[in-house]
Design a protein around this motif. Structure first.
Motif, PDB file in Angstrom:
ATOM      1  N   LEU B 154       0.806  -1.205   0.000  1.00  0.00           N
ATOM      2  CA  LEU B 154       0.000   0.000   0.000  1.00  0.00           C
ATOM      3  C   LEU B 154       0.850   1.271   0.000  1.00  0.00           C
ATOM      4  O   LEU B 154       0.570   2.227  -0.714  1.00  0.00           O
ATOM      5  CB  LEU B 154      -0.928   0.029   1.223  1.00  0.00           C
ATOM      6  N   VAL B 155       1.898   1.250   0.821  1.00  0.00           N
ATOM      7  CA  VAL B 155       2.691   2.473   0.960  1.00  0.00           C
ATOM      8  C   VAL B 155       3.759   2.593  -0.120  1.00  0.00           C
ATOM      9  O   VAL B 155       3.960   3.679  -0.682  1.00  0.00           O
ATOM     10  CB  VAL B 155       3.346   2.545   2.361  1.00  0.00           C
ATOM     11  N   ASN B 156       4.426   1.472  -0.417  1.00  0.00           N
ATOM     12  CA  ASN B 156       5.561   1.558  -1.336  1.00  0.00           C
ATOM     13  C   ASN B 156       5.362   0.837  -2.661  1.00  0.00           C
ATOM     14  O   ASN B 156       6.215   0.904  -3.536  1.00  0.00           O
ATOM     15  CB  ASN B 156       6.821   1.005  -0.659  1.00  0.00           C
ATOM     16  N   GLY B 157       4.253   0.136  -2.793  1.00  0.00           N
ATOM     17  CA  GLY B 157       4.051  -0.660  -3.996  1.00  0.00           C
ATOM     18  C   GLY B 157       3.873   0.168  -5.245  1.00  0.00           C
ATOM     19  O   GLY B 157       3.522   1.350  -5.188  1.00  0.00           O
ATOM     20  N   ASP B 169       4.582   8.387   5.812  1.00  0.00           N
ATOM     21  CA  ASP B 169       5.197   7.945   7.051  1.00  0.00           C
ATOM     22  C   ASP B 169       4.540   6.650   7.558  1.00  0.00           C
ATOM     23  O   ASP B 169       3.322   6.571   7.652  1.00  0.00           O
ATOM     24  CB  ASP B 169       5.040   9.063   8.083  1.00  0.00           C
ATOM     25  N   GLN B 170       5.389   5.661   7.874  1.00  0.00           N
ATOM     26  CA  GLN B 170       4.881   4.350   8.287  1.00  0.00           C
ATOM     27  C   GLN B 170       3.967   4.437   9.506  1.00  0.00           C
ATOM     28  O   GLN B 170       2.902   3.839   9.549  1.00  0.00           O
ATOM     29  CB  GLN B 170       6.063   3.430   8.632  1.00  0.00           C
ATOM     30  N   GLU B 171       4.456   5.185  10.476  1.00  0.00           N
ATOM     31  CA  GLU B 171       3.724   5.223  11.734  1.00  0.00           C
ATOM     32  C   GLU B 171       2.359   5.889  11.544  1.00  0.00           C
ATOM     33  O   GLU B 171       1.341   5.440  12.069  1.00  0.00           O
ATOM     34  CB  GLU B 171       4.551   5.982  12.765  1.00  0.00           C
ATOM     35  N   LEU B 172       2.379   6.950  10.758  1.00  0.00           N
ATOM     36  CA  LEU B 172       1.123   7.656  10.503  1.00  0.00           C
ATOM     37  C   LEU B 172       0.178   6.757   9.724  1.00  0.00           C
ATOM     38  O   LEU B 172      -1.027   6.730   9.958  1.00  0.00           O
ATOM     39  CB  LEU B 172       1.407   8.953   9.724  1.00  0.00           C
ATOM     40  N   PHE B 173       0.757   5.988   8.806  1.00  0.00           N
ATOM     41  CA  PHE B 173      -0.044   5.060   8.023  1.00  0.00           C
ATOM     42  C   PHE B 173      -0.745   4.065   8.946  1.00  0.00           C
ATOM     43  O   PHE B 173      -1.929   3.783   8.809  1.00  0.00           O
ATOM     44  CB  PHE B 173       0.861   4.321   7.027  1.00  0.00           C
ATOM     45  N   ARG B 174       0.036   3.580   9.926  1.00  0.00           N
ATOM     46  CA  ARG B 174      -0.538   2.635  10.893  1.00  0.00           C
ATOM     47  C   ARG B 174      -1.701   3.276  11.654  1.00  0.00           C
ATOM     48  O   ARG B 174      -2.737   2.657  11.863  1.00  0.00           O
ATOM     49  CB  ARG B 174       0.547   2.211  11.873  1.00  0.00           C
ATOM     50  N   ARG B 175      -1.461   4.519  12.036  1.00  0.00           N
ATOM     51  CA  ARG B 175      -2.521   5.210  12.787  1.00  0.00           C
ATOM     52  C   ARG B 175      -3.762   5.404  11.923  1.00  0.00           C
ATOM     53  O   ARG B 175      -4.893   5.290  12.393  1.00  0.00           O
ATOM     54  CB  ARG B 175      -2.012   6.564  13.277  1.00  0.00           C
ATOM     55  N   ALA B 176      -3.521   5.726  10.651  1.00  0.00           N
ATOM     56  CA  ALA B 176      -4.643   5.921   9.742  1.00  0.00           C
ATOM     57  C   ALA B 176      -5.459   4.637   9.641  1.00  0.00           C
ATOM     58  O   ALA B 176      -6.691   4.655   9.719  1.00  0.00           O
ATOM     59  CB  ALA B 176      -4.132   6.334   8.363  1.00  0.00           C
ATOM     60  N   LEU B 177      -4.738   3.508   9.510  1.00  0.00           N
ATOM     61  CA  LEU B 177      -5.448   2.235   9.404  1.00  0.00           C
ATOM     62  C   LEU B 177      -6.201   1.913  10.686  1.00  0.00           C
ATOM     63  O   LEU B 177      -7.315   1.400  10.649  1.00  0.00           O
ATOM     64  CB  LEU B 177      -4.461   1.110   9.082  1.00  0.00           C
ATOM     65  N   SER B 178      -5.581   2.250  11.821  1.00  0.00           N
ATOM     66  CA  SER B 178      -6.252   1.909  13.074  1.00  0.00           C
ATOM     67  C   SER B 178      -7.550   2.707  13.233  1.00  0.00           C
ATOM     68  O   SER B 178      -8.495   2.232  13.861  1.00  0.00           O
ATOM     69  CB  SER B 178      -5.324   2.107  14.267  1.00  0.00           C
ATOM     70  N   THR B 179      -7.613   3.905  12.635  1.00  0.00           N
ATOM     71  CA  THR B 179      -8.890   4.627  12.700  1.00  0.00           C
ATOM     72  C   THR B 179      -9.945   3.884  11.883  1.00  0.00           C
ATOM     73  O   THR B 179     -11.117   3.883  12.229  1.00  0.00           O
ATOM     74  CB  THR B 179      -8.789   6.076  12.159  1.00  0.00           C
ATOM     75  N   LEU B 180      -9.490   3.250  10.795  1.00  0.00           N
ATOM     76  CA  LEU B 180     -10.424   2.479   9.976  1.00  0.00           C
ATOM     77  C   LEU B 180     -10.878   1.216  10.708  1.00  0.00           C
ATOM     78  O   LEU B 180     -12.036   0.814  10.625  1.00  0.00           O
ATOM     79  CB  LEU B 180      -9.778   2.103   8.637  1.00  0.00           C
TER      80      LEU B 180
END
Lengths: 261, 200
Positions: B154-157, B169-180
């Motif tokens: 998703l991030v680098n593909g 940013d990986q960490e922000l990406f994780r946070r974004a997913l956790s909101t989902l």
């Protein structure tokens, strides 16, 4: 021969009949003139009517065209804005015309100005924090042009903005046009500027910014007076201060209007 | 709606006129209502600046001399203390919680801003839930609901090249997913380094 000389007794009678016939002829000429003028005016009105309807779109979209149209209407005593709620300015002869025009233009041109007035109110309210409720007509125009509201920006002229603000008057909203120096500004907070404040704002317009000592040197004010005026202006959000200069500089917030963000 | 943002510093950032030529912008105004307006301007500017340069975190001490806070032409700058006030305003509700203070270890810090603890922050030009929406919308558009996708994909593909969240940013990406995940729109599984997700 004798009649022309007009020396006999009959000359008196001749003279009086002559003057009555002159008078009657004059009257008939006058009435002919009047009817022809009336016809002309009504023809002109109906043409203007057609013109307004035909070019309603252009009137709405082209600021220059609109300004010219408004000037033309003004010249013959027709106020395009005089709607049902505002009695026609052209009293007397123009009374019938005023309401007629409201009917003719009401749907299009009137709405245009009311819509613009809503934008102006939005812009003024939106920028109040930055400028203390005093916004230049010029800046307002730019903001409306770049507006992000529904339907995007509107291309308008200064004249349009002035009209729109005038159309707000019946609402008692406190919106008014004030002159500060050579600039026309929209005041959206009902508050009067005193003479000193106006003077300072004017000076800022000319010089870009002002400092206490500039006021003291150029206007001969003592320090307390200059200081009070500036404090008042600061308190009303009408100026911004730059404390990174050798002496505190006071700037007009006009520059803050930038919709790039 | 959003076109792919330019890659870092490919084009110079265009500062608004009040930043480029209005000296008082660099002095926090004494009048509260003016100050609020000014905070709002700064906040939008900082977000746009970070977005342009694809910055997700900002360190005050290392940014204070950058063109964002310092206008060399005007010889004006926002002082460290004032910049901290701006960020502090942004972190509050009235500022839309657009930043979040973190310590050196990346943990969120609360409380009154202090020089030693409040230096680095997240700058949410998109808040985690907004990022979540963007990602979910992409998955929906590309018809990949129910498909297992790895984080890396998703991030680098290749598939997400040109998307706004590509390379984020990986960490922000994780946070974004956790909101989902919280909203029941996605599921996350797998261990560190090989995490995958599935959207519903």
């Amino acid at each position: 021969m004798s009649a022309r000389r007009g020396v006999g007794l009959s000359a008196f009678q001749n003279r009086s009949s002559l003057s009555t016939s002159y008078a009657s002829h004059g009257a008939s000429l006058r009435s002919a003139h009047l009817t022809s003028l009336q016809t002309q005016l009504s023809v002109f009105q109906s043409l203007l009517h057609n013109f307004a309807l035909q070019h309603a779109d252009t009137i709405k979209s082209n600021p220059t065209f609109r300004a010219e149209f408004a000037r033309m209407c003004n010249a013959i005593g027709v106020d395009p804005l005089a709607g049902s709620n505002v009695k026609g300015k052209s009293a007397g002869g123009g009374k019938g015309i005023g309401s007629l025009w409201a009917k003719v233009l009401g749907g299009d041109v009137n709405d245009f100005y009311f819509e613009l007035a809503v934008r102006v109110v939005e812009v003024c309210r939106g920028s109040r924090g930055e400028n203390g409720g005093l916004l230049g007509v010029e800046e307002c125009k730019e903001l409306v042009k770049r507006g992000r509201g529904i339907g995007g920006g509107m291309d308008v002229s200064d004249d349009d903005v002035l009209r729109a603000v005038k159309s707000l008057k019946p609402l008692g909203s406190g919106f008014s046009i004030v002159n500060v120096g050579s600039k026309q500004m929209i005041r959206s907070i009902p508050k009067e500027l005193n003479t000193d404040q106006s003077t300072v704002l004017e000076a800022i317009q000319v010089l870009g910014y002002i400092t206490c000592s500039m006021l003291e040197d150029n206007l001969g004010w003592d320090h307390a007076r200059a200081d009070t005026v500036i404090k008042d202006l600061l308190g009303d959000s009408l100026v911004w201060v730059d404390l990174q200069a050798p002496e505190a500089e006071y700037w007009s917030p006009a520059f803050m209007n930038d919709f790039e963000d | 709606m959003s076109q792919p943002s330019p890659s870092p510093s490919s084009t110079p950032f265009k500062f608004p006129t009040y930043h480029a030529s209005y000296p008082p912008f660099f002095t926090l105004q004494p009048n509260t209502s003016t100050l609020t307006a000014q905070y709002r301007k700064w906040s939008r500017l900082i977000q746009r600046y970070c977005r342009h340069h694809r910055l997700y975190k900002l360190s005050l001490t290392s940014t204070i001399d950058s063109p964002l806070f310092k206008n060399t032409e005007l010889k004006k700058r926002l002082s460290l203390q004032d910049a901290r006030s701006v960020l502090e305003w942004m972190s509050r509700d009235e500022g839309g919680r657009r930043i979040e203070w973190v310590d050196q270890k990346g943990r969120v810090v609360d409380g009154r801003p202090r020089e030693d603890t409040h230096d680095t922050c997240w700058v949410f030009w998109k808040r985690p839930e907004e990022w979540g929406d963007v990602i979910a919308a992409w998955v929906e558009e590309t018809g990949q609901k129910g498909v297992v996708l790895t984080f890396y994909e998703l991030v680098n593909g290749e598939g997400t090249r040109g998307e706004e969240f590509h390379g984020m940013d990986q960490e922000l990406f994780r946070r974004a997913l956790s909101t989902l995940v919280k909203r029941g729109k996605a599921q996350v599984f797998g261990g560190e380094g090989a995490e995958g997700t599935k959207f519903f």
